[in-house]
Scaffold this active site. Structure first.
Site, PDB file in Angstrom:
ATOM      1  N   HIS A 153       0.823  -1.212   0.000  1.00 18.18           N
ATOM      2  CA  HIS A 153       0.000   0.000   0.000  1.00 18.18           C
ATOM      3  C   HIS A 153       0.857   1.262   0.000  1.00 18.18           C
ATOM      4  O   HIS A 153       0.376   2.332   0.343  1.00 18.18           O
ATOM      5  CB  HIS A 153      -0.906   0.023   1.237  1.00 18.18           C
ATOM      6  CG  HIS A 153      -1.694  -1.213   1.441  1.00 18.18           C
ATOM      7  ND1 HIS A 153      -2.557  -1.688   0.485  1.00 18.18           N
ATOM      8  CD2 HIS A 153      -1.754  -2.100   2.464  1.00 18.18           C
ATOM      9  CE1 HIS A 153      -3.116  -2.807   0.920  1.00 18.18           C
ATOM     10  NE2 HIS A 153      -2.641  -3.093   2.110  1.00 18.18           N
TER      11      HIS A 153
ATOM     12  N   HIS B  98      -6.857  -4.740  -1.156  1.00 13.81           N
ATOM     13  CA  HIS B  98      -6.143  -6.015  -1.126  1.00 13.81           C
ATOM     14  C   HIS B  98      -6.482  -6.883  -2.310  1.00 13.81           C
ATOM     15  O   HIS B  98      -6.403  -8.105  -2.251  1.00 13.81           O
ATOM     16  CB  HIS B  98      -6.470  -6.781   0.159  1.00 13.81           C
ATOM     17  CG  HIS B  98      -5.995  -6.073   1.374  1.00 13.81           C
ATOM     18  ND1 HIS B  98      -6.796  -5.244   2.096  1.00 13.81           N
ATOM     19  CD2 HIS B  98      -4.780  -6.042   1.966  1.00 13.81           C
ATOM     20  CE1 HIS B  98      -6.099  -4.748   3.103  1.00 13.81           C
ATOM     21  NE2 HIS B  98      -4.878  -5.211   3.049  1.00 13.81           N
TER      22      HIS B  98
END
Lengths: 334, 334
Positions: A56, A218
């Protein structure tokens, strides 16, 4: 597999070695996987520790520095860090004023931060926790019970970090962090899935010409698949979903902070064009934008797409947003 | 076509509207396509104007602000801006001290900046030009005669911009810009082609499991195709190609500035891992790195891949690199 890596096993350690080389102002332990602001214990401030699965970036290690996080704990790609990392970070940054854990709402993160909090308290470090759960798209996903934590993490870390930098006590920093989370909502859209180094193929199959509404960070599928839409309609969909909740927060005259966030592979040229539509959709609702931030901040590896996060902000939150910040990925005012 | 756009025709104008909404400190004319620093004419500084095809964001508009560009002129995607844009920008920023045009070496850019320089001189604006041509991979491509201008543009704009901010006269700012260009070389690698909005399909065909060495920033093919290599080998190849030339510049004891630049779709996680290998490859050659910058700065839409730019920097160049900068995409020291 189109990846610029040595091997799937070493991706996180390699990235941490690169961070160490690029940012001498950070103390990077590539083995123990903790990134600490060098002056974390100076000035007797409350510590801010966050962490979560890697993939991320720049979240979270890119937000370590003056006015934001004291330390970050990167896990493997899309995998929670272990309690020992948070414990190590908490001890490294505690100056006796206590530490706030900023936890995105994913089952593994929640459990591991909880365990680390207990261990740290046993060692005499006062811990408060804030759970970030801003994603309006889905409740209960592959990774979460309840709403997921996504873009609002940046708002929580920036604003709570500014308060800590100013010397606010732990309870106040934690209360502010919770208020920012409660005032924020996000909605994400994927134009492609992402590919994790371990799997080597896209996490879901999204045919060309379709988009997935309500995705997380995700690579998990979203809540609805549609034929491709123009940016204007995507922005309207995202803003409508987000404002339905944010409208319930605070006085309607209060302005908002906006984050138009790229998921990783969408060009900045497109993100700015999308931001124009988000700004128009907010203006059409009479919502005043105090500040906006456009770029890749809370990403999902090489996913194409974006998310919109809106945070209702009174004068105090805007002031703390504007306060000086100096990290690898976010800098202003100093 | 996986794009977050309204239509291929409006991509650049839409992005400029978004920049205007996000950055009130910039004067953005979305119709005339000029982005100007609001205080460009204050302080009697030399003006710095750059521009080129869109699709390389944040270059150039993201580099407009204190200590860097005075104005930027975005063309259509991968298409030179027209002379009227540069003329308009030059007049908007000239405070009587003259203007430096920073021109990447592509045939269209060179011709149009040349024409704009003549028109501006006719209107009484003193113009100097610097041609950026740092890419060692190919001479003479689809877009260029001679070497292409790529990542070194950032070094030229940052360092010349710092000198202009300090009040250096036009001749000195131009000389510094030329010295930075001559001290810099770049080499790029693609793991995928990019897709322009107008074409809607990849600019070249790169099978999974292969990479293209020596690519430019316009989706043009490179100089050699190879089976996929680990990051360590790619870094060694790029550093070897770049240092062959940079080794000829200045004293070998002088350190270098390094830019590890993402082409757009490569995750920051991978870029940092790649940077670790670049740093190691330079260390193995006894080259000292004074400063490094890792991120997406000179991009090629949604291309996966990266480039390495190395600039030999004496004390003066390092000092100007460190000088305050406050733009949409690059900020420090203020």
């Amino acid at each position: 597999m189109r990846m610029l890596i040595n091997s799937a096993d070493t991706v996180v350690a390699d990235a941490l070695r690169g961070m160490a080389a690029a940012h001498p102002e950070l103390e990077v332990d590539a083995d123990k996987r903790v990134v600490v602001r060098r002056d974390a214990r100076e000035g007797g401030r409350v510590g801010l520790v966050s962490g979560g699965g890697s993939g991320h970036e720049p979240l979270h290690a890119g937000f370590v520095g003056l006015g934001m996080l004291s330390a970050a704990c990167p896990g493997e790609v899309f995998t929670s860090p272990v309690p020992d990392q948070m414990l190590r970070a908490a001890k490294a940054v505690d100056s006796g004023q206590g530490v706030l854990f900023v936890v995105k709402n994913y089952t593994g993160d929640v459990l591991n931060f909880e365990m680390a909090a207990e261990l740290a308290e046993d060692d005499g470090v006062r811990i408060e926790q804030v759970l970030v759960n801003d994603d309006v798209a889905v409740t209960d996903s592959l990774y979460t019970a309840g709403r997921r934590g996504t873009g609002a993490t940046l708002f929580v870390e920036k604003i709570a970090g500014a308060a800590a930098e100013e010397g606010a006590p732990l309870e106040r920093v934690a209360a502010l962090a919770r208020r920012v989370n409660e005032s924020s909502r996000s909605f994400g859209v994927a134009l492609s899935a992402c590919t994790t180094p371990a799997k080597g193929s896209p996490t879901f199959d999204l045919p060309d010409g379709e988009l997935e509404l309500g995705i997380g960070i995700h690579g998990e599928p979203g809540r609805e698949r549609r034929p491709m839409m123009p940016a204007r309609e995507i922005a309207e969909t995202a803003v409508a979903a987000v404002m339905e909740e944010v409208a319930k927060v605070g006085p309607a005259e209060d302005p908002v902070l906006v984050l138009v966030n790229g998921m990783g592979a969408t060009p900045l040229l497109e993100l700015y064009g999308f931001h124009a539509e988000v700004a128009a959709a907010l203006a059409a609702r009479g919502v005043q934008v105090a500040r906006s931030l456009v770029g890749n901040y809370v990403t999902s590896l090489d996913m194409a797409g974006c998310s919109v996060t809106v945070c209702r902000a009174d004068e105090e939150l805007v002031r703390l947003w504007d306060a000086p910040v100096r990290t690898a990925a976010l800098r202003w005012g100093c």
